[in-house]
Write a protein that holds these residues in place. Sequence first.
Motif, short mmCIF file in Angstrom:
data_model
loop_
_atom_site.label_atom_id
_atom_site.label_comp_id
_atom_site.label_asym_id
_atom_site.label_seq_id
_atom_site.Cartn_x
_atom_site.Cartn_y
_atom_site.Cartn_z
N GLY A 139 0.84 -1.20 0.00
CA GLY A 139 0.00 0.00 0.00
C GLY A 139 0.87 1.23 0.00
O GLY A 139 1.69 1.42 0.91
N CYS A 140 0.70 2.08 -1.03
CA CYS A 140 1.55 3.27 -1.13
C CYS A 140 0.70 4.49 -1.47
O CYS A 140 0.97 5.23 -2.39
CB CYS A 140 2.64 3.06 -2.20
N ASP A 162 1.30 -2.00 -4.85
CA ASP A 162 0.03 -1.27 -4.80
C ASP A 162 -0.54 -1.25 -6.22
O ASP A 162 0.02 -0.59 -7.11
CB ASP A 162 0.26 0.16 -4.30
N HIS A 193 0.08 -0.65 4.67
CA HIS A 193 -0.64 0.64 4.62
C HIS A 193 -1.77 0.57 3.61
O HIS A 193 -1.86 1.38 2.68
CB HIS A 193 0.32 1.78 4.30
N THR A 194 -2.65 -0.40 3.78
CA THR A 194 -3.76 -0.61 2.86
C THR A 194 -5.04 -0.77 3.67
O THR A 194 -5.01 -1.25 4.81
CB THR A 194 -3.51 -1.87 2.00
N THR A 200 -7.88 -7.33 0.19
CA THR A 200 -6.67 -7.25 1.02
C THR A 200 -6.75 -8.09 2.29
O THR A 200 -5.74 -8.27 2.96
CB THR A 200 -6.40 -5.79 1.42
N ALA A 222 -2.01 -0.48 10.02
CA ALA A 222 -3.12 -0.20 9.12
C ALA A 222 -4.44 -0.75 9.66
O ALA A 222 -5.22 -0.03 10.27
CB ALA A 222 -2.82 -0.77 7.73
#
Length: 517
Positions: A139-140, A162, A193-194, A200, A222
């Motif tokens: 996740g970006c 991502d 970070h998603t 996910t 997250a």
Amino acid sequence: MDPRAAAIFRERGIQVDEKPGLTPEEFKAIIGDYDGLAVRSSTRVNAEAMDAAIPRLKVIGRAGIGVDTIDVPAATARGIVVMNTPFGNSITTAEHAIAMLFALAREIPAADQSTQAGKWEKNRFMGVELSGKTLGLIGCGNIGSIVADRAHGLKMKVVAYDPFLSPERALELGVDKVELDELLRRADFISLHTPLTDQTRGILSREALAKTKPGVRIVNCARGGLIDEAALKEGLESGHIAGAALDVFMQEPAKENPLFGTPNLICTPHLGASTNEAQVNVAIQVAEQMADFLLLGGITNAVNMPSLSAEEAPRLKPYMALAEKLGRLVGQVAGADIRSVAVEVEGAAAELNMKPITGAVLAGLMGTYSDTVNMVNAPVYAKERGLDVKEVRHEREVDYHTLVAVTVGTAEGDKRVAGTLFGNRAARLVDIFGVAVEADLTPRMIYIVNTDAPGFIGSLGTTLGKAGVNIATFNLGRRKAGGEAVALVAVDDPITPELTEELRKLPGVRQVVPLTF
């Protein structure tokens, strides 16, 4: 919630009640009295609560990023906008992830506990440097990109998985965009970070964790549920995973968890957004966003409909009113056999944000079939009916300063209506199914298709007069002399089914449709 949220609502003239600590039953009992609901993560808003809130509740604002405590599909189906504040605590959460990286690399919590116990185990805590190591970001987006920036300052190499990260954005961030398997193979540290979605959930599964580099260290600030906790425990106990730092858990509050007590595990109680600055920021942002929506029609950071800034809203409002009427017109006349919808804009309209215009068209069109439709749930209804929706923006010279057109595909072919704005405010129909007209779309109208012949207007007026229906305006158009003609009659009184049948029996009449707007 920080009290500045309530202060902002009051400053802008919105009555606000602060009611923390409500039970679910108390919450459902009162929610129907409110136009907006501002919540933090501890408040769960499910479909049952929303049913108690309609028809008044218009917007739910989450002061924070995650909306997993809100049933977003249920809100959408009920026409309720759901907003979050994705930027208010981004820095705070990113900094917490970096702090977790340091804590893992240098075993700080265990070393602190040992030292305060008087053990002075200097040789026990042999850490690793972050410099030169590879950080893998799953996740970006908002937070992940901040972590990447901070990691570069620590001289780390950064790889990111991502699907929504474009090559251009990856280059701008200085990260290497890779597939998940490559990230698992290369990363010395992994930070998630998603959001938690069906795609996910369990992204670091048992199989994924087995593909990681021996000695990997994992950070999750997250959402709980992204990691298979049982598999993580096994990895820590076997030594394949050198350490894990978790701020979130599958079940929260996590007062009990099988992971607790596992070697090389660091835990914090969902502190990602817990700084004074973040609490203030998300409170201010949610209040401003909700006030803009309720007072001006602005839509910012909505998770279930396109954005419409408070600055755009006043300019778009007359266009959206025109679009809604065009959609409602074509829906009432074309009937249920609609297979596709095309929304076209020309002239000044082509310079505007088109998504709200399309949403208004669909709201008008779907409103033909349901009285609970608005711009939020109209796209869902359209999708459920299998409608193909497309948008077309023309940058050509046109006869009108601005034009919005709606074309629907039916078994009988395409049907197109078009309208413009007079004085950038008043909606005016200028084309209906290929016949040029000049008509205001008023609350009650009759659409009539007939053969162009002498005496028809007199017969129509007489029939309406006998029924006690007063004509407000009368607009005519025809394809050619003696051919198909169209009448759009604005009336002051309701058109009953019995009167509709009488009008259909008039000589030369092919179609009669009562319209409401």
